[in-house]
Design an enzyme around this catalytic site. Structure first.
Site, PDB file in Angstrom:
ATOM      1  CG  HIS A  50      -0.254   0.341   2.485  1.00  0.00           C
ATOM      2  ND1 HIS A  50       0.472  -0.580   3.174  1.00  0.00           N
ATOM      3  CD2 HIS A  50      -0.163   1.490   3.188  1.00  0.00           C
ATOM      4  CE1 HIS A  50       0.982  -0.040   4.255  1.00  0.00           C
ATOM      5  NE2 HIS A  50       0.628   1.223   4.284  1.00  0.00           N
TER       6      HIS A  50
HETATM    7  C1  UD1 Z   1      -2.245   5.319   6.034  1.00  0.00           C
HETATM    8  C2  UD1 Z   1      -0.977   5.776   6.763  1.00  0.00           C
HETATM    9  C3  UD1 Z   1       0.081   4.700   6.647  1.00  0.00           C
HETATM   10  C4  UD1 Z   1      -0.427   3.368   7.110  1.00  0.00           C
HETATM   11  C5  UD1 Z   1      -1.691   3.037   6.330  1.00  0.00           C
HETATM   12  C6  UD1 Z   1      -2.288   1.729   6.750  1.00  0.00           C
HETATM   13  C7  UD1 Z   1      -0.456   8.167   6.738  1.00  0.00           C
HETATM   14  C8  UD1 Z   1       0.396   9.199   6.129  1.00  0.00           C
HETATM   15  N1  UD1 Z   1      -0.425   6.972   6.151  1.00  0.00           N
HETATM   16  O1  UD1 Z   1      -1.927   5.212   4.660  1.00  0.00           O
HETATM   17  O2  UD1 Z   1       1.178   5.062   7.463  1.00  0.00           O
HETATM   18  O3  UD1 Z   1       0.553   2.384   6.893  1.00  0.00           O
HETATM   19  O4  UD1 Z   1      -2.630   4.075   6.570  1.00  0.00           O
HETATM   20  O5  UD1 Z   1      -3.436   1.474   6.007  1.00  0.00           O
HETATM   21  O6  UD1 Z   1      -1.106   8.447   7.728  1.00  0.00           O
HETATM   22  N2  UD1 Z   1      -9.441   4.693   1.851  1.00  0.00           N
HETATM   23  C9  UD1 Z   1     -10.634   4.023   1.831  1.00  0.00           C
HETATM   24  N3  UD1 Z   1     -11.188   3.673   3.023  1.00  0.00           N
HETATM   25  C10 UD1 Z   1     -10.603   3.952   4.212  1.00  0.00           C
HETATM   26  C11 UD1 Z   1      -9.386   4.644   4.216  1.00  0.00           C
HETATM   27  C12 UD1 Z   1      -8.812   5.009   3.027  1.00  0.00           C
HETATM   28  O7  UD1 Z   1     -11.181   3.734   0.790  1.00  0.00           O
HETATM   29  O8  UD1 Z   1     -11.162   3.596   5.263  1.00  0.00           O
HETATM   30  C13 UD1 Z   1      -8.815   5.065   0.567  1.00  0.00           C
HETATM   31  C14 UD1 Z   1      -9.022   6.490   0.177  1.00  0.00           C
HETATM   32  O9  UD1 Z   1      -9.249   6.548  -1.185  1.00  0.00           O
HETATM   33  C15 UD1 Z   1      -7.688   7.150   0.490  1.00  0.00           C
HETATM   34  C16 UD1 Z   1      -6.714   6.005   0.300  1.00  0.00           C
HETATM   35  O10 UD1 Z   1      -7.428   4.828   0.663  1.00  0.00           O
HETATM   36  O11 UD1 Z   1      -7.433   8.220  -0.328  1.00  0.00           O
HETATM   37  C17 UD1 Z   1      -5.493   6.121   1.153  1.00  0.00           C
HETATM   38  O12 UD1 Z   1      -5.836   6.316   2.530  1.00  0.00           O
HETATM   39  P1  UD1 Z   1      -4.937   7.264   3.469  1.00  0.00           P
HETATM   40  O13 UD1 Z   1      -5.447   7.244   4.837  1.00  0.00           O
HETATM   41  O14 UD1 Z   1      -4.742   8.562   2.794  1.00  0.00           O
HETATM   42  O15 UD1 Z   1      -3.515   6.594   3.438  1.00  0.00           O
HETATM   43  P2  UD1 Z   1      -3.087   5.071   3.566  1.00  0.00           P
HETATM   44  O16 UD1 Z   1      -2.429   4.712   2.303  1.00  0.00           O
HETATM   45  O17 UD1 Z   1      -4.174   4.207   4.077  1.00  0.00           O
END
Ligand code: UD1
Length: 368
Positions: A209
């Protein structure tokens, strides 16, 4: 007595907060505790299932910030968390943040600016790679926190080198391992691998991820080809993070993975399902932070698709192979683990299932 505000926001926070809340309850609540969920992660698979399985109570406060760019997400968390603190009748004795996600840094900054003491659980980790958003979160959080609770020896050395006074630092060990130890029997009872028709030690478990792996189309394409090669060697179980899922679909790579019968794709799994699969795997291939530690504790080889690690003890003392960007190096590691026996990890100080008690001791001695 005073109260403590605990912050959790994203998937890797929940297994760190759960044991600390439980340890406080066991000690008869020396502080009243309030649990704030920022809503950085919000899907059931990324959040709710962890509350259920880890026995975390429903959050007392939900900020519901959701997904956005780093600046917007961090800003929203800061604004909402500050607003919440302003509505409280009394000022909390302290704020406890865990890990290295945007929620961790945002809430630590708000606390520090309001003059409220901040404790950071999992302090001192450094990858020395500022291209990782988490590295910036770690550096900023530790710079403003009052009490730095450290999980592995490198954390002590890093904080000391950064000139942080010794009285702010305590070695407590790894609270994430507390959750693992507690949940392992329930994880085993689910027999997740057996339900997929897979035997112990016969399959690879994959997670991906990090932006460095999944945001660049060329890199993600190479990784998909690598998974095809891996699947020709052993079955692959791949629970797909929402960020990765979106990219795979966008680039037309999802169909390619689906076409391979040896690759079992699924949505993100619950804590217990994933833990059970990890314990039974021949090898784990991942770019996660926490999985490097969990596989070390379990003695399962882990091939980490990153150029740096903030958790060096998993390499020097454990089972982690950091292969960088080189997928040929990753393949050599696959060859080694296909032939070899299960890896052996040395026990690590404080990775013993009791770190949360030491966190509570530290909070009591610092803040009561
Ligand atoms: C975040 C953390 C990372 C951690 C990871 C675990 C930061 C900078 N990054 O990254 O350290 O390893 O979580 O998962 O804080 N999304 C969904 N549903 C959700 C959450 C996210 O669909 O419940 C999608 C959204 O489109 C979002 C993307 O996933 O834009 C990324 O989510 P985000 O929280 O921005 O970062 P992670 O890659 O999950």
């Amino acid at each position: 007595m005073g109260s403590l505000v605990f912050v959790a926001g994203a998937r890797p926070n929940f297994m760190k907060v759960a044991p600390v809340l439980r340890a406080l309850a066991r000690r008869g609540r020396p502080f009243a505790d309030v649990l704030v969920h920022t809503g950085q992660h919000y899907d059931f698979e990324m959040s709710g299932v962890f509350f259920e399985q880890l026995g975390i109570r429903a959050p007392d406060v939900s900020l519901e910030v959701g997904s956005a760019s780093h600046g917007v997400q961090t800003g929203r968390i800061m604004a909402s968390f500050e607003e919440y603190l302003a509505t409280r009748d009394e000022r909390p004795r302290g704020i406890v943040v865990v890990g290295d996600v945007n929620s961790t840094m945002a809430c630590a900054l708000v606390g520090a600016k309001l003059g409220i003491s901040v404790a950071h659980v999992e302090a001192g980790l450094r990858s020395f790679d500022r291209a990782m958003p988490e590295e910036i979160n770690r550096v900023v959080t530790d710079a403003v926190a009052d009490l730095l609770l450290v999980s592995e020896p490198a954390g002590m050395a890093n904080l000391t080198r950064e000139g942080i006074a010794a009285e702010r630092i305590r070695y407590v060990g790894n609270v994430m391992i507390d959750s693992l130890v507690e949940q392992l029997p329930a994880a085993r009872a689910l027999e997740s691998a057996g339900r997929l028709g897979l035997g112990r030690g016969e399959y690879a478990l994959v997670t991906l991820h990090r932006p460095s792996n999944v945001d660049d189309p060329a890199r993600l394409g190479e990784l998909v080809r690598f998974l095809g090669r891996l699947a020709a060697r052993m079955p692959v179980v791949f629970p797909v993070h929402p960020r990765t899922q979106a990219k795979l679909v966008e680039l037309g790579l999802h169909a390619q993975l689906e076409a391979s019968p040896a690759i079992r794709l699924s949505p993100p799994l619950g804590y217990r399902e994933f833990l059970g699969l990890m314990e039974g795997a021949r090898v784990v291939v991942s770019d996660s932070g926490g999985i490097q530690e969990e596989t070390t504790f379990l003695g399962i080889p882990c091939i980490t698709l990153r150029t740096s690690t903030e958790r060096p003890i998993t390499v020097s003392h454990g089972t982690n192979m950091l292969v960088g960007e080189d997928l040929e190096a990753a393949w050599s590691a696959v060859e080694r683990v296909s032939r070899g026996n299960r890896a052996r990890a040395e026990p690590i100080d404080g990775w013993d299932g009791h770190a949360a008690d030491r966190v509570v001791d530290a909070l009591i001695s610092a803040w009561r």
